[in-house]
Design a protein around this motif. Structure first.
Motif, PDB file in Angstrom:
ATOM      1  N   ASN A  40       0.856  -1.206   0.130  1.00 34.72           N
ATOM      2  CA  ASN A  40      -0.280   0.019  -0.112  1.00 34.72           C
ATOM      3  C   ASN A  40       0.747   0.841   0.393  1.00 34.72           C
ATOM      4  O   ASN A  40       1.694   1.911   1.050  1.00 34.72           O
ATOM      5  CB  ASN A  40      -0.677  -0.106   1.371  1.00 34.72           C
ATOM      6  CG  ASN A  40      -1.828   1.086   1.467  1.00 34.72           C
ATOM      7  OD1 ASN A  40      -1.518   2.767   0.567  1.00 34.72           O
ATOM      8  ND2 ASN A  40      -3.152   0.534   1.672  1.00 34.72           N
ATOM      9  N   SER A  97      -8.272   3.291   5.459  1.00 37.93           N
ATOM     10  CA  SER A  97      -8.189   1.734   5.220  1.00 37.93           C
ATOM     11  C   SER A  97      -7.697   1.764   3.625  1.00 37.93           C
ATOM     12  O   SER A  97      -6.820   1.954   3.026  1.00 37.93           O
ATOM     13  CB  SER A  97      -9.094   0.889   5.349  1.00 37.93           C
ATOM     14  OG  SER A  97     -10.380   1.736   4.919  1.00 37.93           O
ATOM     15  N   LYS A  98      -8.834   2.155   2.746  1.00 38.66           N
ATOM     16  CA  LYS A  98      -8.887   2.265   1.120  1.00 38.66           C
ATOM     17  C   LYS A  98      -8.408   3.686   1.046  1.00 38.66           C
ATOM     18  O   LYS A  98      -7.501   3.812   0.354  1.00 38.66           O
ATOM     19  CB  LYS A  98     -10.605   1.933   0.356  1.00 38.66           C
ATOM     20  CG  LYS A  98      -9.971   2.264  -1.221  1.00 38.66           C
ATOM     21  CD  LYS A  98     -10.587   1.780  -1.350  1.00 38.66           C
ATOM     22  CE  LYS A  98     -10.961   2.287  -3.090  1.00 38.66           C
ATOM     23  NZ  LYS A  98     -12.305   1.801  -3.590  1.00 38.66           N
ATOM     24  N   ASP A  99      -8.964   4.518   1.791  1.00 36.64           N
ATOM     25  CA  ASP A  99      -8.818   6.007   1.341  1.00 36.64           C
ATOM     26  C   ASP A  99      -7.892   6.563   2.882  1.00 36.64           C
ATOM     27  O   ASP A  99      -8.133   5.415   4.142  1.00 36.64           O
ATOM     28  CB  ASP A  99      -9.742   6.778   1.055  1.00 36.64           C
ATOM     29  CG  ASP A  99     -10.371   5.887  -0.090  1.00 36.64           C
ATOM     30  OD1 ASP A  99      -9.507   5.747  -1.130  1.00 36.64           O
ATOM     31  OD2 ASP A  99     -11.671   5.973  -0.101  1.00 36.64           O
TER      32      ASP A  99
END
Length: 884
Positions: A124, A292-294
């Motif tokens: 990530n 998390s995702k953003d």
């Protein structure tokens, strides 16, 4: 870079004579100095690292390890995913180094989401988490990568390091891949850093280059954020960009970081915030990383801390703002060159044109050969030439017979017919001859001729073809690759202004010490450990010094405070006694900038002169004092009043005005004064979203201490704020920003989601709370503001439908004549429309001063008017307007 003399004898050789058992014989031995060996070896090493490891080639934008990974992956490509571990193993056939460097480079390419389709945990970029082990993750070439990077026919090949395989010298990349992906590398004696750019913008810039138009491209990062490119310098050496996180004010106690700067992670940003808090630069309660995702980092503020100042402090003291210095160094013709981003883009664009030309030329040759053979086959079968060879006894006779039969057709071919062509005819099987369909053959040849004509047309119009190629790439692959990093100008943040007051300033007036370590002495004010302190002494001297734990500044201190540089509104009023003449002088002055730790004299400079009265006034106040003379003085009036407003503000080095020639017993305050400086002129910079006094942007007006700023937001809220220069306004969220006047009337058109109707309303600001938002269109989810203005006689064009599936109509609304002024919570008047397509603010209605609405009662109600029925008018009325 390669030392051409590396195998020659070094110039700094030494010769020695060696004795043997036979003294008559001497043997000369040549010895190479170690420094000479190191010089040659180091040059070889440096050249290798630069050319073969760290710096990309301009042709394809790839380092050797990246190029070998792509080549290996193409060899393995069968449309399915491959284990990364297998790809690493395949790449090691070409790359003479360890598997770790291959794996790191492969993950780096995969995270950029351009050339690879990936499967599994690839790490990530936002959090800095690494990828899973190579045996767990999979990869294959993306459709874009297969189309743009590879073409076996136009690739230049070389032997691999062990001579067993062939590998590309460079890949025939038909796209500015280097600028899209970015690169960073450290070689020996030089480094490279090319920032990534936006996919679509690069394609559009390439098209502009092909049209001979000027281009300019700026970085775009997958992590988003904001970037100031004012000093980008086209990506060349010496340039710099500032990249900021995107910080939102969730409420007065919480800030949320939504996007982070390039090169940082949520972990590093959080750690830098905690460190700044520990160092006392900012005041927060805690930081929560909810990414998390953003990205989502919540910064909880300490009680009483300003969100605006904290945001500036985060930019000043943490990784919420970073500076990046690009340094575009690439390999051009086997040598490193320092170039600009535009240079790279031009080279890549022209190379794309060259590669497209080569592909067209190869295709042209293929089509010509296909047409030639199809024609030969047709002639061979339809003219029954194959029957003429039945009686030939030798193969040479067969060839000769066919060649003779083709003689009358040879003039129609684009090249001479060779023996190889005739051999191909002899290989045609009887079955094919028996089933030959002349009509189908003609159809096939027509298609080949059409394609050949199209290919030759593209070759003749190569620029047009290249532009179409780039547009096709953008159409097929540009979706979802919109710009993620917002380009905007940043203000320069003064660390002294935004640093948290993490220390307390104390003073020992008699002893002459100041500092935050004198906890038993007189408290002055809160301060930060990077502040400067200004100190005035009784002897008429003053100085500015950096705050410390304890520092001696001179005895008999009469005033000390935190120093604010360039503060023109802080005025010092004083009376001093000149020891030489005995005259008392008075003066008013500001201290805007000085040399730190240098003493300045406020008197005439005569020894034993002293200050007898002193005040510091934050807003230029001028008080009235009572001056009492000594009883022994010969003056008839022993006491009189003096108003500091009677003298002007001059330079600090001015001698001042004579107060009295007689001895003074004491001076005491009679009445506090008011500011003599008047209001402050304030401008609003719509690019930075900041107020200023530097005449940048739109002039808001002259502000007195009680004045406030009116801000209307696009979400239907309004807010009154102070005119403090540390206030932050997000330009994209604001539709109106102006100096607030109590008579200001807002006219708004909005959609109320609960009622599901369109409304128009006019209202005055009735609230007085500062820094508190009020929603004037209702809190129902789905309600939206269409237009708002502070014009006294606004005109609003509304394109609408009165009925479902009815005609689209255009009407002109004049709110001043349509609705009375009501409270800010009122719904307003309903508009008789089913759907509003578009709202546009027009020039306000011109009215005479007697008819201007302002704070007076509204004009009589009037219906909606078509534009053609509007009356002619006379004079415009100023106002702020917003439309979105």
């Amino acid at each position: 870079m390669v030392n051409e003399n590396e195998h020659q004898e070094p110039t700094d050789e030494r010769t020695t004579t060696t004795n043997t058992n036979e003294p008559q014989e001497e043997t000369l031995q040549t010895q190479t100095v170690v420094s000479g060996l190191y010089e040659n070896w180091f040059l070889d090493y440096a050249s290798y690292v630069i050319l073969e490891r760290a710096v990309p080639a301009v042709e394809d934008g790839l380092k050797p390890v990246q190029r070998r990974i792509l080549h290996a992956l193409k060899d393995m490509d069968d449309g399915r995913f491959n284990k990364v571990a297998n790809v690493i193993g395949q790449t090691m056939q070409y790359h003479p180094h360890g598997d770790a460097s291959i794996g790191d480079a492969l993950v780096n390419i995969g995270q950029k989401n351009l050339l690879f389709d990936t499967q599994g945990n690839w790490g990530n970029l936002l959090t800095g988490d690494g990828a899973a082990a190579p045996r767990y993750i999979e990869v294959r070439l993306s459709k874009f990568g297969q189309e743009v990077v590879f073409n076996h026919q136009t690739t230049e090949w070389q032997l691999s390091y062990d001579g067993r395989k062939r590998e590309p010298v460079t890949l025939p990349v038909k796209f500015p891949l280097l600028l899209a992906m970015g690169v960073e590398g450290i070689a020996v004696g030089l480094s490279t850093k090319v920032l990534p750019h936006n996919f679509n913008e690069l394609i559009e810039a390439s098209i502009q280059i092909l049209k001979d138009k000027p281009v300019q491209v700026f970085p775009d990062f997958l992590t988003g954020g904001q970037v100031d490119v004012s000093n980008y310098n086209d990506g060349a050496r010496g340039g710099k960009v500032r990249v900021r996180a995107k910080i939102e004010e969730l409420d007065k106690k919480t800030l949320v970081i939504r996007e982070i700067p390039f090169g940082t992670t949520t972990t590093s940003v959080k750690d830098s915030i905690l460190k700044a808090n520990e160092d006392g630069k900012i005041k927060i309660k805690k930081v929560d990383d909810l990414t998390s995702k953003d990205v989502e980092i919540h910064v909880h503020l300490a009680p009483g801390v300003s969100p605006d100042i904290t945001i500036d402090a985060l930019y000043a003291f943490t990784e919420c703002e970073v500076s990046i210095s690009p340094n575009a160094c690439v390999i051009i013709k086997d040598k490193p060159h320092f170039v600009s981003v535009t240079d790279i883009l031009r080279i890549n664009t022209h190379q794309t044109v060259h590669l497209l030309q080569r592909e067209l030329e190869i295709r042209q040759l293929e089509l010509r050969e296909k047409l030639l053979y199809s024609s030969l086959e047709k002639i061979f079968i339809e003219n029954r030439i194959y029957r003429k060879i039945e009686e030939c006894e030798t193969f040479e006779a067969v060839i000769s017979t066919i060649d003779k039969a083709l003689t009358k057709f040879k003039k129609d071919f684009y090249r001479e017919i060779t023996e190889d062509d005739i051999l191909r005819l002899t290989e045609i099987k009887i079955k094919r001859i028996s089933k030959y369909d002349g009509f189908k053959a003609e159809e096939l040849m027509r298609k080949l001729e059409q394609e050949l004509a199209e290919t030759e047309d593209n070759l003749a119009n190569l620029t047009r073809y290249a532009i179409a190629y780039f547009k096709d790439l953008q159409k097929r692959y540009g979706k979802g690759r919109e710009r993620m990093t917002e380009i905007r100008a940043f203000n320069t943040i003064s660390a002294n202004v935004v640093a948290a007051a993490n220390q307390k300033l104390y003073v020992d007036r008699e002893g002459g010490f100041i500092g935050y370590g004198l906890k038993k002495d007189e408290f002055v004010s809160d301060c930060s450990d990077i502040d400067d302190v200004i100190v005035f002494r009784r002897d008429g001297k003053f100085l500015v010094t950096k705050v410390q734990d304890k520092v001696f500044v001179g005895k008999d201190i009469i005033y000390c405070a935190v120093f604010k540089k360039n503060d023109e509104r802080k005025i010092y009023n004083l009376v001093y006694l000149d020891a030489k003449s005995g005259i008392s002088m008075t003066k008013r002055f500001a201290v805007t900038g000085v040399t730190r730790d240098r003493e300045y004299d406020l008197t005439m400079g005569n020894p034993k002169s002293k200050i007898t009265y002193f005040t510091a006034n934050d807003n230029g106040e001028a008080e009235v004092v009572t001056v009492n003379l000594t009883a022994q003085s010969s003056a008839k009036v022993k006491a009189f009043d003096f108003d500091f407003a009677s003298i002007g503000v001059k330079n600090r080095s001015a001698q001042g005005n004579i107060l009295t020639k007689y001895p003074v017993r004491k001076i005491s305050l009679k009445t506090a004064g008011t500011s003599t400086l008047g209001g402050v002129d304030i401008w609003y910079d719509e690019h930075l979203g900041r107020l200023n006094r530097d005449e940048r942007g739109r002039f808001l007006g002259n502000f007195e201490a009680k004045d406030v700023v009116l801000v209307v937001y696009k979400n239907g809220e309004y807010e009154l704020t102070s005119f403090d220069l540390t206030n932050r306004y997000e330009p994209n969220d604001i539709t109106v920003l102006c100096k607030f006047a109590p008579e200001t009337v807002l006219s708004a058109v909005y959609y109320e989601a609960n009622q599901k109707f369109w409304y128009v309303k006019r209202f005055k600001i009735e609230t007085t709370s500062v820094d508190k938002k009020f929603n004037f269109i209702g809190d129902t989810k789905g309600s939206k503001l269409l237009a708002v203005t502070t014009d006294t006689q606004p005109r609003i064009e509304i394109i609408h439908q009165v009925k479902e599936r009815g005609p689209i109509e255009k009407m002109i609304l004049e709110p001043a004549g349509f609705i009375d002024i009501r409270g800010w919570k009122a719904l307003g008047n309903k508009l008789p429309f089913v759907k509003v397509k578009e709202v546009k603010l027009l020039e306000p209605k011109l009215v005479s001063s007697d008819d201007a609405d302002g704070a007076s009662s509204p004009a009589p109600a009037a219906p909606l008017l078509p534009e053609k029925e509007l009356e002619a008018v006379a004079e415009p009325v100023d106002g702020q307007l917003g439309l979105f």
